[in-house]
Each structure stands twice: as C-alpha cells, then as structure tokens.
Enzyme design. Structure first.
Site, short mmCIF file in Angstrom:
data_model
loop_
_atom_site.label_atom_id
_atom_site.label_comp_id
_atom_site.label_asym_id
_atom_site.label_seq_id
_atom_site.Cartn_x
_atom_site.Cartn_y
_atom_site.Cartn_z
N CYS A 114 -10.60 8.83 -1.84
CA CYS A 114 -10.16 8.11 -2.02
C CYS A 114 -10.83 6.71 -1.19
O CYS A 114 -10.52 5.30 -1.75
CB CYS A 114 -8.61 8.23 -1.29
SG CYS A 114 -7.51 9.33 -1.29
N HIS A 277 -5.90 1.37 -0.68
CA HIS A 277 -5.66 2.13 -0.75
C HIS A 277 -4.13 2.68 -1.46
O HIS A 277 -3.88 2.96 -0.84
CB HIS A 277 -6.51 2.92 -0.56
CG HIS A 277 -6.45 4.56 -1.34
ND1 HIS A 277 -6.54 4.53 -2.09
CD2 HIS A 277 -5.93 5.82 -0.98
CE1 HIS A 277 -6.09 5.76 -2.50
NE2 HIS A 277 -5.45 6.65 -1.66
N ASN A 307 -0.49 7.65 -6.78
CA ASN A 307 -1.72 7.35 -6.45
C ASN A 307 -3.30 7.70 -6.74
O ASN A 307 -3.21 9.44 -7.83
CB ASN A 307 -2.31 8.26 -4.76
CG ASN A 307 -3.04 8.55 -3.71
OD1 ASN A 307 -3.97 8.02 -4.65
ND2 ASN A 307 -2.91 9.06 -2.80
#
Ligand code: ACO
Length: 350
Positions: A114, A277, A307
């Site tokens: 991430c 993020h 995501n």
C-alpha cells in the site's frame, strides 16, 4: 535547490464493475456489512485474460506521459510499484518498457504494497534532485482479482480489494518553491505477518507461529516453494488480521502526516487536499477527525474502486486533479500505510 514536480498524471480503471451485491453470488456477505465496515459500494475487476497489471499500467502511463508533454521515448527511468505482478519475476517495469517501446532505460519494481507508490515517488524525487534523470515514470498498478479467495473463507480480505492503475511523470521543477517539498518513509517488521501473503515463498515455516504455516507434507526437495497441499488448504491467498491493521493504521497515518507538516513548518489547516491511500473509508474518516480536516480537504474514492493498494494514491490524486481539486500553488499531502508494516507521506506544493 532543485525540486521535482508531478508534470502529468493518468489513471486506468477496468470496465467491469462488481457491486457488493454481485459478490454475494460467490460468498456469504452483504452490501450492508461491506459498506458499514469499509465504505466500499463497488470495485472494478480487470478482464480475466485480456488485462494484466502491466497492461493497465500502460493505459495510465500513456495519459500521464501525454499530459506531461513528452513521449514514451523521453522517459529516462521507470519505477513500478505493485504486489500483483504479471510474473513472479521479472518485474512489471521491464514489460512496460518493452510494450511502450521505450529506450533501454532503467526499470525498477517496488514491492511495498500500500505504500509502494509513495516509496517509488520518494526514490524518483531523489533521482530528479540529484540531476540524474529528467523524466521519471512512476506507476502503481494492481490486478488483485486474480489472486483473492472469493469463497466465504476469504471474504474478510476479498471484499476490500479492487483492480486499477495510476501513473505520474516526475520532472525537475522550474520554480524551486514548487514541487515535492519532502517525503517521509517508515517501516516496522514487528507485525509483518498480520497482513501478508506467505506463499509462494522461501520461508519454509522459519518464522513459525500460528499465523505462518505452510503445508509441506507432500513436498519433496524442489517442491517447497509451492505444494499441492498449499493449494488445497488455501495457503496461497493473502491473509489479514483486520482489527490489528486498523489499530496501527489510525496511529501511523496521522503521525506521518504531522511529521511531513512539521518538517515544512506547516499546519493541517494549510493542507488543500489530503490524498490518503484508500485502505478503508473508516480509516480515512478517523484520520480526518484526528487532524480536524474538513470534507473538502480529504479525497476519498474507495466507495467506487475499493482498495487498489499501490494504485490507490495515483488513481485518487489523478481523479482529484481531473475534478479541479488540485491547482497550481495548492498544498497536497499524500499518505499511506500498509503491509510490512510500511508507512509514508509526501508533501507537494503543486
Ligand atoms: N461479509 C460478512 N461477514 C464477514 C465478512 C464479509 N465480507 N468478513 C468477515 N465477516 C465476519 C467474520 O467472519 C466475523 O464473523 P464471526 O463474528 O461470526 O466470526 C465477523 O464478520 C467479524 O469479523 P472481523 O474480521 O473481526 O471483522 P471486522 O469487524 O474487524 O471487520 C475489517 C473487518 C473491515 C477488515 C476491519 O477489521 C477493518 O476495517 N480493518 C482495517 C483493515 C483494512 O481496512 N485493511 C485494508 C487493507 S490493508 C491496507 O490497505 C492498509
């Protein structure tokens, strides 16, 4: 001092939309459960055979390169962040170099999940600042849908992730008061196993605890990397202790944002747009509250795309720019937290 700036951005989202209700065909879940815990309403999945992590990255890169006013042949370095590469090796950077007919420039893959895009951005920033390169292509792309457990067993992980790609071209800034002001990178391997995919790998249960196990019962020499039992026991999928991730994320995210602000003598009120993020809408809302930011100061699009790990920041930043939420002179803050754990931030005077 020479600074780098983002001269062009691009994004690519695959066409196939999968709503939460669509997922109920594969697993026991519900729109209500997913939206309440994560904020996600739908996500995109790449075409199973027609699209790869690299092909999506190429589409995003074409737009970024055009917007930067250059051609693929002008790019002098590639940094490609992904955890879902086309091949275990070589990395996606070389495939992108080949398919975009770029010169025989350097291509580097970053495996920081991430925070991958921010690690990549930070490396690119150093290369621009030293004068080594003039047009660096930084990419974040993921094809998660190929490697998730879509049965009820894997639902705590699989409902969260989506596919997509984002890209940015970094160039030296003509005005040294503008561009990337600073980047801040961190890691702590203390919790490496709570958000991870252990296999295929060479760990051979070395870090043995109840979390890291692989079944080698049938394995002969040369078969340890991947065994039939691993497939049968679903040990080739990502695993996550969501509650622990949440607790640490809501601590590290605000801390790394404040670190960036302090390094530049700035306050949360100075931020025009925070692009976190897109881990989970609840995490972003927690950060927003802790830093007392208004809704206008925070970019969220996880509701539409899920995501997308290394792709989430460049997709969200590009979308914010396309919406007119990122203008010359604005202070933009990027922040990420993810598996490793690794976390990072970047402050940009656009
Ligand atoms: N649908 C329905 N029920 C589910 C689902 C699902 N998709 N997933 C899990 N459940 C069930 C579980 O089986 C469990 O049932 P049980 O009580 O009968 O055993 C119950 O829901 C609670 O499970 P938990 O895993 O404890 O769920 P939790 O409430 O913690 O929510 C979540 C999970 C959303 C992942 C949460 O922990 C979270 O937000 N964590 C933050 C981590 C995160 O967002 N990670 C994103 C990726 S990592 C990153 O980008 C940094």
């Amino acid at each position: 001092m020479l600074r780098s700036k983002i001269a062009g951005m691009g994004k690519y989202l695959p066409k196939n939309v999968f709503t939460n209700n669509d997922l109920t065909k594969f697993m026991e879940t519900s729109d209500e459960w997913i939206q309440e815990r994560t904020g996600i309403k739908e996500r995109r999945y790449a075409d199973r055979t027609g699209e790869t992590t690299t092909t999506m990255a190429i589409e995003a890169s074409k737009i970024a390169i055009e917007r930067a006013g250059i051609t693929p042949q002008d790019v002098d370095f590639i940094i490609f962040a992904t955890l879902s590469p086309d091949y275990f090796f070589p990395g996606c950077g070389v495939l992108l170099q080949r398919e975009m007919n770029m010169k025989e420039i350097g291509a580097m893959d970053v495996r920081n999940q991430c925070s991958g895009f921010l690690y990549a951005l930070s490396v690119a920033d150093q290369f621009i600042k030293t004068g080594m390169y003039k047009n660096i292509l930084v990419v974040g792309a993921e094809k998660h849908s190929f490697g998730l457990d879509f049965s009820t067993r894997g639902r705590n992980v699989s409902v969260i992730f989506g596919d997509g790609a984002g890209a940015a071209v970094l160039q030296p800034s003509e005005d040294n008061s503008r561009g990337i002001l600073s980047t801040h990178l961190h890691s702590s391997g203390a919790h490496a196993e709570i958000l991870a995919q252990y296999n295929p790998g060479t760990h051979a249960n070395h870090w043995m605890n109840e979390q890291v196990v692989a079944d080698f019962d049938e394995a002969e020499i040369g078969e340890m990397f991947m065994s039939h039992s691993m497939i049968d026991k679903a040990q080739l999928f990502p695993t996550m202790d969501g509650t622990s991730v949440f607790k640490i994320a809501v601590d590290k995210f605000p801390a790394v944002i404040l670190e960036a602000l302090q390094a530049n003598n700035l306050q949360p009120t100075d931020i025009k747009l925070l692009v976190p993020h897109q881990a989970n809408l609840r995490i972003s809302q927690f950060i927003q509250k802790k830093l007392r930011l208004t809704d206008d100061q925070v970019k969220n699009n996880i509701q539409k795309y899920g995501n997308t790990t290394a792709a989430s920041i460049p997709i969200a930043l590009c979308e914010a720019w396309e919406e007119g939420r990122v203008k010359d002179g604005d202070l933009i803050c990027l922040a990420a937290f993810g598996s490793g754990f690794t976390w990072a931030s970047a402050l940009i005077r656009w």
